[in-house]
Design an enzyme around this catalytic site. Structure first.
Site, PDB file in Angstrom:
ATOM      1  N   TYR A 223       0.860  -0.997   0.179  1.00 13.42           N
ATOM      2  CA  TYR A 223       0.202  -0.128  -0.024  1.00 13.42           C
ATOM      3  C   TYR A 223       0.949   1.337   0.035  1.00 13.42           C
ATOM      4  O   TYR A 223       0.611   2.203  -0.605  1.00 13.42           O
ATOM      5  CB  TYR A 223      -1.093   0.084   1.234  1.00 13.42           C
ATOM      6  CG  TYR A 223      -1.737   1.192   1.350  1.00 13.42           C
ATOM      7  CD1 TYR A 223      -2.826   1.356   0.470  1.00 13.42           C
ATOM      8  CD2 TYR A 223      -1.690   2.377   1.924  1.00 13.42           C
ATOM      9  CE1 TYR A 223      -3.684   2.275   0.256  1.00 13.42           C
ATOM     10  CE2 TYR A 223      -2.481   3.376   2.032  1.00 13.42           C
ATOM     11  CZ  TYR A 223      -3.568   3.401   1.265  1.00 13.42           C
ATOM     12  OH  TYR A 223      -4.473   4.293   1.140  1.00 13.42           O
ATOM     13  N   LYS A 227       0.968   4.253  -3.062  1.00 10.27           N
ATOM     14  CA  LYS A 227       1.005   5.522  -2.836  1.00 10.27           C
ATOM     15  C   LYS A 227       2.241   6.285  -2.992  1.00 10.27           C
ATOM     16  O   LYS A 227       2.257   7.654  -3.144  1.00 10.27           O
ATOM     17  CB  LYS A 227       0.452   5.670  -1.073  1.00 10.27           C
ATOM     18  CG  LYS A 227      -0.764   5.245  -0.873  1.00 10.27           C
ATOM     19  CD  LYS A 227      -1.780   6.226  -1.997  1.00 10.27           C
ATOM     20  CE  LYS A 227      -3.199   5.663  -1.791  1.00 10.27           C
ATOM     21  NZ  LYS A 227      -4.324   6.215  -2.430  1.00 10.27           N
TER      22      LYS A 227
END
Length: 347
Positions: A223, A227
């Protein structure tokens, strides 16, 4: 920048977390110190929000409607859920039905992104603000029909393609309005904690191929890496698409982080991840409404926020993998790979 704009930016700014605070301390502080709730008018402006039928996207849509946006365009995978969201917005804001438009957009599909870009030009005559908020956090490795890992497809590749396809409409609106249009991408402070050894490449190895491989996927680290790529996409868009022929910004682009929020983003996680996540929510999570404030304020920053990372009512360092020489080199490689894919899909 006019004095009125300076005052507007100043009204959005806060103190930020205490200097030197560690990650958990920042998250706890953020839960106790939500962002300011913007009250600037969006009168006469058309605002697009992807992923806007739930969570922070829906809450941001409610705010834009309440702040008098001419049209709030909900770009959602499920039109039925989009219609439900529309009714919630109308009930919350008392706006006319015509002020909220539901459009279908499946970010797992390049073709859906391209179709949407054509359809939005047919449905509205201008686009002042685009908030690219749609994103997923898969609990396990999976690929889309495109062949790319799911989060890489939705959060990065489709987001980049959609941004590029919306640029002409944003630039046209900017020319008519005599001021920059706005493109804000939802990011996360998780990018700040990605370490160089996580994305080490062998000579000749492609970053996206590495990140889409099942061997690379890690539910705890992927994740943040996705990002980080959001920051890389923003930088690429700034360099290649945000300036007019005179070198002036006509599309202001930034990344806005809503902070750690209690939403259904991790709804598909297994119980052994979902349970500690729920406990984390109790300890240090903002509400979706509180988080959405940063998305709205992020669209008000204009040139002051161009190319920057906005969170907790301040501009902040996006992390070593953005600011270091190694990070800048990786950004250039990542953007070339992403841009080449987008150009190929655009024909």
């Amino acid at each position: 920048m006019t004095m009125a704009t300076y005052k507007q930016i100043e009204s959005l700014m806060g103190t930020g977390p205490p200097a030197g605070a560690k990650q958990m301390q920042v998250m706890r502080w953020a839960s106790k110190n939500p962002p300011k709730d913007p009250n600037a008018s969006f009168s006469g402006k058309n605002v697009l929000i992807t992923g806007s039928n739930t969570g922070i996207g829906l809450q941001a849509a409610i705010k834009f409607a309440a702040l008098d946006a001419a049209k709030v365009i909900l770009a959602v995978r499920s039109p039925a859920k989009g219609e439900e969201a529309k009714q919630k917005i109308i009930a919350a804001t008392k706006r006319e039905s015509a002020a909220v438009i539901v459009m279908q957009l499946d970010m797992s599909s390049f073709e859906s992104v391209k179709t949407f870009a054509v359809q939005i030009q047919a449905q509205v005559d201008r686009l002042d603000v685009a908030v690219l908020n749609a994103g997923i956090a898969p609990p396990k490795y999976a690929t889309e029909k495109t062949g790319w890992e799911s989060a890489l497809q939705v959060n990065v590749l489709s987001t980049a393609l959609l941004a590029i396809l919306l640029v002409p409409m944003l630039k046209d609106t900017a020319a008519k309005a005599g001021r920059p249009s706005q493109l804000t991408i939802t990011g996360s402070f998780a990018c700040q904690y990605v370490q160089p050894d996580e994305l080490k490449l062998s000579p000749g190895e492609k970053l996206l191929e590495k990140m889409t491989s099942p061997e690379h996927f890690n539910v705890e680290k992927s994740y943040g890496q996705i990002k980080l790529l959001t920051q890389y996409v923003m930088k690429g868009l700034v360099d290649d698409y945000s300036y007019d022929v005179n070198g002036q910004v006509d599309v202001a682009i930034d990344v806005a982080c809503p902070g750690y929020c209690s939403t259904d983003l991790g709804r598909d996680f297994p119980w052994y991840i979902a349970l500690p996540t729920k406990l984390m929510h109790l300890y240090c999570a903002r509400t979706a409404e509180e988080g959405s404030r940063s998305l709205v304020s992020g669209t008000l920053l204009g040139n002051a926020g161009h190319g920057k990372f906005w969170t907790n009512d301040v501009f902040t360092d996006p992390g070593i993998m953005v600011t270091s020489d190694e990070g800048k080199k990786l950004q250039r490689q990542a953007w070339k790979e992403i841009s080449d894919i987008c150009k190929q899909k655009m024909g």
